[in-house]
Design a protein around this motif. Structure first.
Motif, PDB file in Angstrom:
ATOM      1  N   MET A   1       0.702  -1.139  -0.387  1.00 25.65           N
ATOM      2  CA  MET A   1      -0.044   0.004  -0.072  1.00 25.65           C
ATOM      3  C   MET A   1       0.814   1.273   0.101  1.00 25.65           C
ATOM      4  N   HIS A  46      -3.127   6.800  -3.778  1.00 25.22           N
ATOM      5  CA  HIS A  46      -4.481   7.339  -3.219  1.00 25.22           C
ATOM      6  C   HIS A  46      -4.529   7.466  -1.949  1.00 25.22           C
ATOM      7  N   PRO A  47      -4.971   8.636  -1.514  1.00 23.62           N
ATOM      8  CA  PRO A  47      -4.933   8.805  -0.005  1.00 23.62           C
ATOM      9  C   PRO A  47      -6.030   7.961   0.686  1.00 23.62           C
ATOM     10  N   ASN A  48      -5.706   7.266   1.795  1.00 25.59           N
ATOM     11  CA  ASN A  48      -6.255   6.418   2.645  1.00 25.59           C
ATOM     12  C   ASN A  48      -7.578   7.402   3.119  1.00 25.59           C
ATOM     13  N   ALA A  49      -8.676   6.813   2.816  1.00 22.98           N
ATOM     14  CA  ALA A  49      -9.854   7.205   3.492  1.00 22.98           C
ATOM     15  C   ALA A  49     -10.190   7.384   4.779  1.00 22.98           C
ATOM     16  N   GLY A  50      -9.773   6.182   5.538  1.00 24.75           N
ATOM     17  CA  GLY A  50      -9.983   6.456   7.076  1.00 24.75           C
ATOM     18  C   GLY A  50      -9.007   7.251   7.786  1.00 24.75           C
ATOM     19  N   ALA A  51      -7.881   7.048   7.315  1.00 29.22           N
ATOM     20  CA  ALA A  51      -6.962   8.224   7.870  1.00 29.22           C
ATOM     21  C   ALA A  51      -7.248   9.626   7.654  1.00 29.22           C
ATOM     22  N   ALA A  53     -10.465  10.793   6.921  1.00 31.96           N
ATOM     23  CA  ALA A  53     -11.630  11.010   7.743  1.00 31.96           C
ATOM     24  C   ALA A  53     -11.203  11.313   9.159  1.00 31.96           C
ATOM     25  N   LEU A  54     -10.446  10.315   9.720  1.00 35.10           N
ATOM     26  CA  LEU A  54      -9.935  10.589  11.118  1.00 35.10           C
ATOM     27  C   LEU A  54      -9.428  11.898  11.493  1.00 35.10           C
ATOM     28  N   ILE A  61     -18.127  11.403   2.247  1.00 32.94           N
ATOM     29  CA  ILE A  61     -19.363  10.906   1.765  1.00 32.94           C
ATOM     30  C   ILE A  61     -20.611  11.351   2.209  1.00 32.94           C
ATOM     31  N   ASP A  94     -18.375  10.362  -2.311  1.00 34.14           N
ATOM     32  CA  ASP A  94     -19.022   9.065  -2.644  1.00 34.14           C
ATOM     33  C   ASP A  94     -20.350   8.960  -1.952  1.00 34.14           C
ATOM     34  N   GLY A 112     -23.436   9.194  14.625  1.00 39.57           N
ATOM     35  CA  GLY A 112     -22.345   8.840  15.828  1.00 39.57           C
ATOM     36  C   GLY A 112     -21.161   8.352  15.242  1.00 39.57           C
ATOM     37  N   SER A 113     -21.289   7.591  14.121  1.00 36.28           N
ATOM     38  CA  SER A 113     -19.840   7.193  13.594  1.00 36.28           C
ATOM     39  C   SER A 113     -19.125   7.743  12.535  1.00 36.28           C
ATOM     40  N   ALA A 114     -19.833   9.001  12.434  1.00 36.01           N
ATOM     41  CA  ALA A 114     -19.356   9.949  11.553  1.00 36.01           C
ATOM     42  C   ALA A 114     -18.858   9.571  10.118  1.00 36.01           C
ATOM     43  N   LEU A 115     -19.588   8.619   9.740  1.00 31.76           N
ATOM     44  CA  LEU A 115     -19.464   7.809   8.496  1.00 31.76           C
ATOM     45  C   LEU A 115     -19.760   8.840   7.328  1.00 31.76           C
TER      46      LEU A 115
ATOM     47  N   PRO B  47     -18.700   3.759  17.415  1.00 31.32           N
ATOM     48  CA  PRO B  47     -17.402   3.740  17.134  1.00 31.32           C
ATOM     49  C   PRO B  47     -17.063   4.685  15.953  1.00 31.32           C
ATOM     50  N   SER B 113      -7.592   3.836  -1.889  1.00 29.78           N
ATOM     51  CA  SER B 113      -8.095   4.432  -0.604  1.00 29.78           C
ATOM     52  C   SER B 113      -8.330   3.773   0.563  1.00 29.78           C
TER      53      SER B 113
END
Lengths: 334, 334
Positions: A1, A46-51, A53-54, A61, A94, A112-115, B47, B113
């Motif tokens: 990765m 490609h930037p990691n989406a999770g990182a 977002a955090l 999204i 997305d 809550g999950s900030a999804l 979470p 990503s």
DNA sequence: GTGAAAGCGCTAACAG
DNA sequence: CTGTTAGCGCTTTCAC
């Protein structure tokens, strides 16, 4: 990765520089920018989406809640959903597809999950139980539809009342005095989905003004249901010379049934619909219709919600003006 | 925003304990588990998706690529999409809705990503340009459809060849010897979408075996297109006594046109379709049909992909056996 | 059975 | 214009 650090090393710069090249949030010399950009697509980064977002508290999204029900006309929903997805991508977002099943619980979970950074809700009921929560969270939200209380959210919809009025006007101008309205499935009214009632209100009000008699009957989209409804209408109001159909699935059955009765459209009876243009144009008799602008609704909802995410834009209710296209299914009263 | 740390503090335990209560990956004394669980819903904790994805390299998201095209029968797509979303939730996953626009580029983006743990692809072409990449990434993937080379991916689809064969058998048994096949829109064949060609192959092979003459014509779903196709068929093969319709949008127009010609269904001519059961059941003449099991396809695709994510399950091609339901649209050759 | 602590990859102050 | 660094909230060794 491949990570940001990899790119930085490859380009001989620091991680933050790469980050800023990506975000454009500070000025970078042309030379290093180019070097970084080269590294990026050389390494296929490609930037990691999770990182992301955090670190940024932004997921990029948009959540889209679609109804699970099957009594709604599906093509419109699908068209809106696709339009939402396409427009969202064009703005760098997305789309998360949520089925409305657990309404409020889902809203809470996403919050809550900030999804998701924002939500778009379809199939809005008059007193929608998702709304209180939505307001409470303060997340940007846009409804496709119109609830009883639209405060502190944005809404987009076709102006169904005006659409109804437009239909009556068109038919009245052609001399019709007895109009039957083939409505949505009964469940749609029971649920108090706003649009069906608003259409009816528009229809009735203009009907009163213009001295037109209106007979409204909810109707499922199946052939058998339309046949039954048509029979009832013709028995109750034999003088009916025009139909307004709101349940798109009912248009083709209605035309077929009239044909069987040897009642020519539009010579003996006029038929018009409130439905997507494509449906109207491809019917067995091209239908005079008020278009349901599915694509525009989706596009507008996304643009509105993106504006809110970015701090521009405020709560507003936008009702798109209906457009009537005259085709071959309406004519003067016989 | 409520974090894991908040819960830990509230419950008087460490962060890792809370994490383990959530994941169940190590044993926790009943007393502390209960304390933690109470804190969780007392505080309304969810979470953070980004943090979780970053730390675990698992997003709990399944990407669904739907076609953007409008020449495909939309209700089936929508039904599959909803079935996917619903089933995915039942397994703890959310669904990302991707429009197929940029095929390979989108696959790369999602992969790079780490936005999704797996992908489900719809509208698969025979030589789909997303496949090489998909295999390269090694991410779990399931196709709804069947490409020329299904190695190293999983596929689910209706066995369209068997479906075609089933149609011919049913009609042959009723004595029909000249059958016309109203196919999908021409664009569907040009694109080499597998299912249309497989249906045709099944139709033809069994036709040959049973000594039945087949005439196949692609056809758009509009009334006008169906009218033109029907006229051609009747000119070329006046002896045609049965129709198999694969383009669901064409069924209603076909029935209407036959009615206009005063050809009774099924007395003068038989009609059958390959379409969702609901469509078949609600047509103006309830249609004898081979069902396209949209919901099952979606459900199966998710279950397969979840199995792969969790390390169970391997690449396989599953073709669901077609089921024929006899309704009122087919009868003995006149 | 439970805690402490080291990251996951990125963003955004804070320094130059 | 660029680099250093401190987290974001969670999972998961490692230690007890």
């Amino acid at each position: 990765m491949v990570t940001l650090a990899d790119v930085a090393q490859h380009a001989g710069v620091s991680a933050s520089t790469v980050s800023y090249v990506l975000s454009g949030k500070r000025s970078i010399s042309t030379s290093t920018r180019e070097r970084v950009e080269r590294s990026i697509d050389q390494l296929g980064y490609h930037p990691n989406a999770g990182a992301r977002a955090l670190a940024s508290s932004k997921s990029n999204i948009i959540a889209l809640m679609v109804p699970l029900r099957t009594d709604m006309y599906v093509p419109v929903m699908m068209e809106i959903a696709i339009s939402v997805a396409t427009t969202a991508r064009a703005h760098g977002y997305d789309v998360l597809l949520l089925t409305g099943e657990e309404g409020p619980a889902t809203v809470r979970r996403i919050e809550g999950s900030a999804l998701a950074d924002a939500m778009i809700l379809m199939d809005v009921e008059l007193h929608d139980d998702r709304l209180p929560l939505l307001r409470e969270t303060g997340r940007p939200a846009v409804l496709i539809g119109l609830p009883a209380d639209p405060s502190r959210v944005s809404c987009v919809d076709l102006d169904f009342a005006a659409a109804g009025a437009l239909c009556v006007e068109h038919l009245a101008r052609l001399g019709h005095r007895d109009i039957a309205v083939i409505g949505e499935a009964p469940a749609v009214y029971e649920r108090h989905t706003g649009f069906a009632e608003r259409t009816l209100a528009g229809l009735r009000e203009r009907g009163r003004e213009l001295g037109v008699r209106l007979l409204h009957r909810p109707c499922e989209g199946s052939y058998a249901a339309v046949a039954a409804t048509l029979a009832r209408v013709q028995e109750e109001r034999p003088g009916t010379t025009a139909f307004v159909v709101q349940n798109e699935a009912a248009t083709d059955p209605l035309l077929a049934l009239l044909r069987q009765q040897r009642r020519a459209v539009p010579e003996d009876v006029s038929v018009m619909a409130i439905c997507p243009d494509q449906v109207a144009a491809h019917a067995s008799v091209p239908l005079t219709a008020v278009a349901v602008p599915a694509q525009e609704l989706g596009r507008y909802a996304v643009e509105q919600v993106v504006a809110k995410i970015e701090g521009r834009g405020s709560d507003e209710v936008v009702l798109l003006a209906p457009e009537l296209t005259v085709r071959e299914s309406t004519g003067p009263r016989p």
